[in-house]
Design a protein around this motif. Structure first.
Motif, PDB file in Angstrom:
ATOM      1  N   LYS A  77      38.297  40.981  45.449  1.00  0.00           N
ATOM      2  CA  LYS A  77      36.814  40.817  44.464  1.00  0.00           C
ATOM      3  C   LYS A  77      35.754  40.876  45.658  1.00  0.00           C
ATOM      4  O   LYS A  77      34.460  41.235  44.610  1.00  0.00           O
ATOM      5  CB  LYS A  77      36.856  39.622  43.671  1.00  0.00           C
ATOM      6  CG  LYS A  77      37.946  39.382  42.567  1.00  0.00           C
ATOM      7  CD  LYS A  77      37.637  40.810  41.775  1.00  0.00           C
ATOM      8  CE  LYS A  77      38.598  40.593  40.418  1.00  0.00           C
ATOM      9  NZ  LYS A  77      38.534  41.707  39.305  1.00  0.00           N
ATOM     10  N   SER A 130      34.877  34.999  35.041  1.00  0.00           N
ATOM     11  CA  SER A 130      35.924  35.116  36.015  1.00  0.00           C
ATOM     12  C   SER A 130      37.093  34.353  35.932  1.00  0.00           C
ATOM     13  O   SER A 130      37.102  33.171  35.249  1.00  0.00           O
ATOM     14  CB  SER A 130      35.124  34.761  37.500  1.00  0.00           C
ATOM     15  OG  SER A 130      36.275  34.773  38.145  1.00  0.00           O
ATOM     16  N   THR A 131      38.259  34.617  36.430  1.00  0.00           N
ATOM     17  CA  THR A 131      39.427  34.022  36.389  1.00  0.00           C
ATOM     18  C   THR A 131      39.557  33.240  37.880  1.00  0.00           C
ATOM     19  O   THR A 131      40.557  32.775  38.068  1.00  0.00           O
ATOM     20  CB  THR A 131      40.706  34.842  36.414  1.00  0.00           C
ATOM     21  OG1 THR A 131      40.672  35.814  37.173  1.00  0.00           O
ATOM     22  CG2 THR A 131      40.857  35.343  34.712  1.00  0.00           C
ATOM     23  N   GLY A 132      38.361  33.488  38.802  1.00  0.00           N
ATOM     24  CA  GLY A 132      38.404  32.513  39.956  1.00  0.00           C
ATOM     25  C   GLY A 132      38.083  33.398  41.322  1.00  0.00           C
ATOM     26  O   GLY A 132      37.005  33.184  41.662  1.00  0.00           O
ATOM     27  N   ASN A 133      38.680  34.479  41.382  1.00  0.00           N
ATOM     28  CA  ASN A 133      38.377  35.231  42.602  1.00  0.00           C
ATOM     29  C   ASN A 133      36.920  36.028  42.442  1.00  0.00           C
ATOM     30  O   ASN A 133      36.248  35.905  43.584  1.00  0.00           O
ATOM     31  CB  ASN A 133      39.408  36.350  42.618  1.00  0.00           C
ATOM     32  CG  ASN A 133      40.608  35.695  43.447  1.00  0.00           C
ATOM     33  OD1 ASN A 133      40.759  34.740  44.288  1.00  0.00           O
ATOM     34  ND2 ASN A 133      41.773  35.997  43.309  1.00  0.00           N
ATOM     35  N   LEU A 134      36.908  36.196  41.394  1.00  0.00           N
ATOM     36  CA  LEU A 134      35.496  37.076  41.478  1.00  0.00           C
ATOM     37  C   LEU A 134      34.478  36.038  41.183  1.00  0.00           C
ATOM     38  O   LEU A 134      33.240  36.323  41.603  1.00  0.00           O
ATOM     39  CB  LEU A 134      35.440  37.734  39.913  1.00  0.00           C
ATOM     40  CG  LEU A 134      34.180  38.527  39.379  1.00  0.00           C
ATOM     41  CD1 LEU A 134      33.847  39.561  40.567  1.00  0.00           C
ATOM     42  CD2 LEU A 134      34.317  39.278  37.882  1.00  0.00           C
ATOM     43  N   ALA A 135      34.683  34.957  40.545  1.00  0.00           N
ATOM     44  CA  ALA A 135      33.535  33.745  40.639  1.00  0.00           C
ATOM     45  C   ALA A 135      33.242  33.303  42.238  1.00  0.00           C
ATOM     46  O   ALA A 135      32.095  33.214  42.499  1.00  0.00           O
ATOM     47  CB  ALA A 135      34.224  32.484  40.003  1.00  0.00           C
ATOM     48  N   GLY A 151      37.067  42.486  34.260  1.00  0.00           N
ATOM     49  CA  GLY A 151      36.888  41.435  34.785  1.00  0.00           C
ATOM     50  C   GLY A 151      38.143  40.806  35.592  1.00  0.00           C
ATOM     51  O   GLY A 151      39.243  41.589  35.931  1.00  0.00           O
ATOM     52  N   GLY A 152      37.870  39.649  35.953  1.00  0.00           N
ATOM     53  CA  GLY A 152      39.080  38.939  36.731  1.00  0.00           C
ATOM     54  C   GLY A 152      38.615  37.959  37.579  1.00  0.00           C
ATOM     55  O   GLY A 152      37.628  37.621  37.781  1.00  0.00           O
TER      56      GLY A 152
END
Lengths: 413, 91
Positions: free
Chosen positions: A110, A133-138, B90-91
């Protein structure tokens, strides 16, 4: 030095200027960046690229910025590791790991998409950015935004792994946990983006953001000696990365950087969230959304926006899609760690386990040069393996005690 | 009393900028047809020519995607709220 002509809807071909837009206003299809390849051709050769710094910007002409990258200068050009131990375990001759678990600065692929999205956000004049986000993008948005003084708002499902949450909060941005799954988070964000003048990396910056994923594929082909592998296995969440890897290979062919690619592209999901592989296996050309239930949270998207194109990418390239249970995901993580010394997160466990399954099905054979895409780092999802590893022995600091314990310790190994 | 329908940014040119409009009907399809009578062109943008919901459009009845329910035939009451939302990456 922009080579971008504009944006174009992938579904209905409607053209748009270079603007922050999330989808086609007519049919809601995804927007693709359209480049002037004839202008790019004389600017890019194997030699020119090879002489540039080892980061994703060695492919700047194929990324959608108008000026120099202002964010994520170190992102990309992660190692392509020859994995002979793993190859032996899998029964293949040539296996490589494209290891984005060491991508800079936040240890996932990401960082690539965010480097593009936030550089573009600055070009558009945004002072605040956000993402669902599911985490990595965050992690990637929070860190990269902090590095250039952008305000950021990060929206995540409430049940994310602690490492992903801490790895966002540390950058002192605004983190909002949503009581729901990723698809619920996205739904809220799509309404927020209509109200605030923010650059949402996966919404109104999506066409630009998604292009960053191409660099993963561009590098794989360059690092293999300017050719594509016979097979590549790619984790799928929203389905964007896999379609962009194919776009990368196509662009390299078009620019005569590689010979024609015959790469079969395989998509990997966790069975608990497998709307795309389910469609492949059922022979359907549409995606039925699901409610995610898997430890592979980083790829737990039940309603994948690019699922349809991911499906087409797999089938048109001669590849396939498979999914694996949570148990197999953990085995995949352990296999990669034990054989290659690479600790990947759950999504990587999915990819390794799916590769093994595809080999078992005969879809990948022993002569196929295969690249396994590892997109994130295991330190961020420690919960997945907690309690599954042998507890270390505790002994007093005496040699005799150690020697007494040694057979036991060896037995554990 | 009619049912509220939340309209995404991309369709607000057709609703005079309104974020929320109302439609009358006993199913999702009937409501889409009613809002299309009030704001001509809306149905074309939401549905393909054969009447199916476009691939990249999501319709939610309250919190639930209608694909988990009965799709366009899903029953709707006045207390419900429909939301039309584009698919998001997204992701």
């Amino acid at each position: 030095m922009s080579f971008v002509n504009g944006l174009q809807c992938r579904e209905c071909d409607q053209s748009y200027p270079k603007e922050p837009l999330s989808v086609c206003e007519f049919c809601f299809g995804p927007l693709e960046v359209v480049y002037d390849y004839e202008a790019i051709r004389p600017r890019l050769s194997r030699e020119i690229i090879g002489n540039r710094a080892p980061n994703m910007w060695r492919y700047a002409e194929l990324l959608p910025l108008d000026g120099e990258a202002r964010v994520g200068g170190q992102a990309g050009f992660t190692p392509l590791v020859r994995a002979d131990n793993l190859a032996r375990r899998l029964g293949l001759k040539d296996v490589y790991i494209k290891n984005d678990s060491v991508c800079a600065p936040t240890l996932s692929f990401k960082d690539r998409v965010v480097a593009v999205a936030l550089s573009k956000a600055l070009e558009f004049g945004f002072d605040t950015v956000g993402c669902a986000s599911t985490g990595n993008l965050a992690n990637a948005v929070a860190a990269n935004a902090a590095s250039v003084g952008l305000n950021s708002y990060v929206f995540i499902p409430a049940d994310l792994e602690m490492g992903k949450v801490l790895g966002t909060l540390i950058y002192k941005n605004n983190v909002i946990k949503i009581d729901g799954n990723y698809d619920d988070v996205n739904r809220l964000c799509s309404e927020i983006v209509g109200k605030y003048r923010w650059g949402f990396v996966n919404i109104n910056l999506r066409p630009f953001y998604a292009e960053g994923s191409k660099s993963f594929g561009l590098e794989v082909a360059e690092q293999l000696g300017w050719r594509t592998p016979d097979c590549i296995v790619v984790p799928m969440a929203g389905g964007s990365l896999i379609t962009k890897i194919r776009k990368a290979f196509t662009e390299m062919e078009k620019l005569d950087l590689i010979p024609d690619s015959r790469c079969r592209i395989f998509g990997a999901q966790a069975t608990g969230c497998s709307p795309i592989t389910t469609a492949v296996k059922a022979g359907r050309d549409f995606i039925k959304p699901v409610k995610p239930d898997s430890i592979a949270k980083s790829i737990a998207i039940g309603n994948p926006a690019d699922g349809y194109y991911a499906l087409k990418t797999m089938l048109e390239s001669g590849g396939w899609g498979e999914d694996v249970s949570d148990e197999e995901v953990v085995e995949g993580i352990q296999l990669l760690a034990e054989e290659e010394g690479i600790f990947t997160e759950t999504a990587g466990g999915v990819t390794v386990a799916v590769t093994r399954k595809l080999i078992g099905q005969g879809r990948i054979s022993s002569d196929d040069l295969t690249v396994i895409s590892i997109t994130g780092n295991g330190l961020k999802t420690q919960e997945a393996v907690q309690g599954r590893l042998a507890e270390p022995a505790v002994i007093p600091a005496r040699l005799s005690e150690f020697e007494e314990t040694l057979p036991q310790v060896s037995a554990v190994g | 009393m009619p049912t509220s329908v939340r309209i995404p940014v991309q369709l607000r040119t057709l609703t005079g900028g309104q974020e929320v409009i109302t439609g009358t009907g006993g199913s999702v399809l009937e409501i889409i047809e009613d809002i299309d009578r009030q704001y001509p062109g809306l149905k074309d943008r939401i549905c393909e020519s054969e009447g199916k919901v476009r691939r990249f459009v999501n319709i939610f009845l309250n919190e639930e995607d209608i694909r988990f329910l009965e799709n366009l035939q899903t029953a709707v009451t006045e207390k419900d709220e429909l939301s039309i939302i584009p698919a998001i990456a997204g992701g």
